[in-house]
Design an enzyme around this catalytic site. Structure first.
Site, PDB file in Angstrom:
ATOM      1  CD  GLU A  29      -0.562   0.678   3.659  1.00  0.00           C
ATOM      2  OE1 GLU A  29      -0.734   1.877   3.393  1.00  0.00           O
ATOM      3  OE2 GLU A  29      -0.653   0.201   4.794  1.00  0.00           O
TER       4      GLU A  29
ATOM      5  CB  SER B 157     -11.258   0.483   9.304  1.00  0.00           C
ATOM      6  OG  SER B 157     -10.525   0.375   8.097  1.00  0.00           O
ATOM      7  CB  ALA B 158     -13.619   1.042   4.246  1.00  0.00           C
TER       8      ALA B 158
ATOM      9  CE  LYS C 201      -1.479   1.816  12.478  1.00  0.00           C
ATOM     10  NZ  LYS C 201      -2.268   1.271  11.355  1.00  0.00           N
TER      11      LYS C 201
END
Length: 303
Positions: free
Chosen positions: A25, A140-141, A159
């Site tokens: 990413e 989160s997506a 996290k």
């Protein structure tokens, strides 16, 4: 679909030769670390993947194209551009149609990897259910993407700024298996243990590849979380990270930091509170994930 994709010469050659490829990413470069450590880390991670027998494909949206594999100049651009957008599934069409500079999150990178027929993706940590999500609905997506997009995601867990228990519950509800490497415990990014267990422990790349292949051959679509704990010598004490996370979360609330700005804010504050030690841990875990991900891609290739 493929007219949106632009393969780098290295990745194009790897595809033609049938070599294993590992997706990476770009949000970690643009939003996850300061310059110049971010670009240095990106180059080192790519080199680790090459040395393990696979080909790295860092992904970003540049000039109206989904770039699969980046040049040195493009890595530098992502690491220094103040206007790079953090792109998830929702944002992809906007950024591409306007030819903006976009760094891909876990969710967007999974989508692009699947488009490019890349089965293994290495990141630092995945997103999850945020603390207080029962009132904020802040999830989160990345998690929804894992439920529907068939890519194996090698990470150091989630996290500790997130609600780890609810994150694992969400993944279970959506049928996403969580595999751990070398231990039963699910890691929490900066620390090796979160207090929760993964679903299955698979220590070797061959075991992981056989599991993933079997899942997909059964027609069970969706991703697999391969959680790989940070090396012990680079890990941070859990109590210290928990204390600093609590402080950073309080500050975020006081300053009305919301939405996609929360994670960069918290990571930045934890870096300040740990006098930079958290950044060193972050870099160490990404490199370790790159090695495990490259070995998995090679094993998937031979499976």
């Amino acid at each position: 679909m493929h007219h949106h994709l632009l393969f780098s010469p290295e990745v194009a050659a790897a595809r033609a030769a049938g070599k294993p490829i590992v997706a990476l990413e770009s949000t970690i470069i643009s939003h996850g670390m300061p310059y110049p450590q971010n670009v240095q880390m990106a180059r080192e991670v790519e080199q680790i993947i090459r040395s393990a027998g696979a080909v790295p494909a860092t992904i970003a949206l540049i000039g109206g194209k989904i770039c699969i594999g980046l040049s040195d100049e493009q890595l530098e651009l992502l690491g220094t551009a103040p206007d790079a957008m953090k792109v998830s599934r929702r944002d992809m069409a906007y950024v591409l149609s306007k030819s903006l500079l976009g760094a891909t999150t876990v969710a967007a990178t999974m989508i692009c990897a699947q488009m490019a027929d890349i089965q293994v993706f290495v990141t630092g940590g995945i997103g999850g259910v945020h603390r207080g999500a029962e009132t904020s609905f802040d999830i989160s997506a990345d998690l929804q993407e894992l439920a529907q997009t068939s890519v194996a995601v090698v990470c150091a867990g989630v996290k500790s700024i997130l609600d780890i228990g609810l994150t694992l519950e969400y993944l279970e509800t959506h049928g996403v298996p969580v595999v751990s490497v070398g231990q039963r415990g699910f890691p929490a990014f900066f620390t090796r243990e979160s207090g929760f267990n993964a679903d299955f422990q698979l220590d070797t790349a061959e075991e992981q590849a056989a599991f993933i292949r079997t899942k997909w051959s059964l027609g069970l679509k969706g991703g697999v979380v391969v959680s790989n704990p940070v090396p012990a010598e680079a890990a941070m004490p859990r109590e210290e990270i928990d204390r600093m996370t609590a402080q950073a979360l309080n500050e975020a609330a006081q300053q009305s930091v919301t939405g996609k700005a929360v994670t960069p804010f918290l990571l930045g504050r934890i870096k300040e509170l740990t006098a930079g030690r958290s950044l060193a841990t972050n870099i160490a875990l990404v490199k370790h994930n790159a090695m495990v991900g490259a070995q998995l891609a090679v094993a998937m290739h031979h499976a």
